[in-house]
Scaffold this motif. Sequence first.
Motif: not given
Length: 302
Positions: A185-214
Amino acid sequence: MKTKHFLLVILLIIAVVNVKSQTKTVNLPTATYANTQTVEIAKVMLSDTATVIDIEAFFIPGYWIKIVTESYLQADGKKYMIRSGEGIDLDSLFWMPESGRASFTLTFEPLPLETESFDFIESDCEDCFKIWGVYLNNKSSSLTEIPEEYLREYQNENDFVIDWNKDDAIVSGVINKYVKGSIDWNLTYLNPITGNEQTVSLDIDENGAFSTKIPVYSPTSLVLSSRAGYIPIIVSPGRESKVFVNLPEMYRSRSRLLMNEDSYGEKYLYAGYLAKLNSDLANKGVTYASPQQDYIDTIAEM
């Protein structure tokens, strides 16, 4: 003689009951997720000698599929290898009929009768057919255990402000019935000004929980994505937004065999900041004007 005959009948009845107690059949079992819509499980028959699975296949007429001899079922950390196929030859090309639908049966080593769920793994290659979390209790209610915070009434968010403020947006949540190591699973952000795309891979634990920052520059739309689908989530700098992904419902809604069965609830539930907005966008078909567009229009007018 009558007594002996009566005892014989009783023994036969006991024998029949005992045989029946050593078998179990589940029609249209629910599942957590699959990496394919080509094969689906129509029925599972368990006994102390074998596990027999009826498969319905859906694919392009005139094209082929294949089931390999490395296929297995996995339950409670143990593998149960395939033995044979009926209506399909293992390791051979199976050509789909003009209808685009076919049926065949696969026989595996016997799962324990008390097995609650298993994974169907058609070999360990990345693109081989896989169906995770095939449940044998036919109780869909057990598929969706929703944390209390996702069931609360949404609060008014009167402090929502559209401004330019770079900060980390926090995205957390639960992938319900996630199987560790199944899909990325990934989290993707398309910067509306630069047009650059940033993708963060999620670290998901055995219970399905995750937390990330972007890092984001304004209230903006992100996309939580995997082979299971694409999930929108609106976030804001310095705030935490949460999402509960109902993976079994995502699978059911796309399944040809299960789509007419009772729903397992909403596909996505939200909590945290902008929960109501996110819920309306994801589940109610509401459209909105993107905050990013306001910035682009403002810059264009400078």
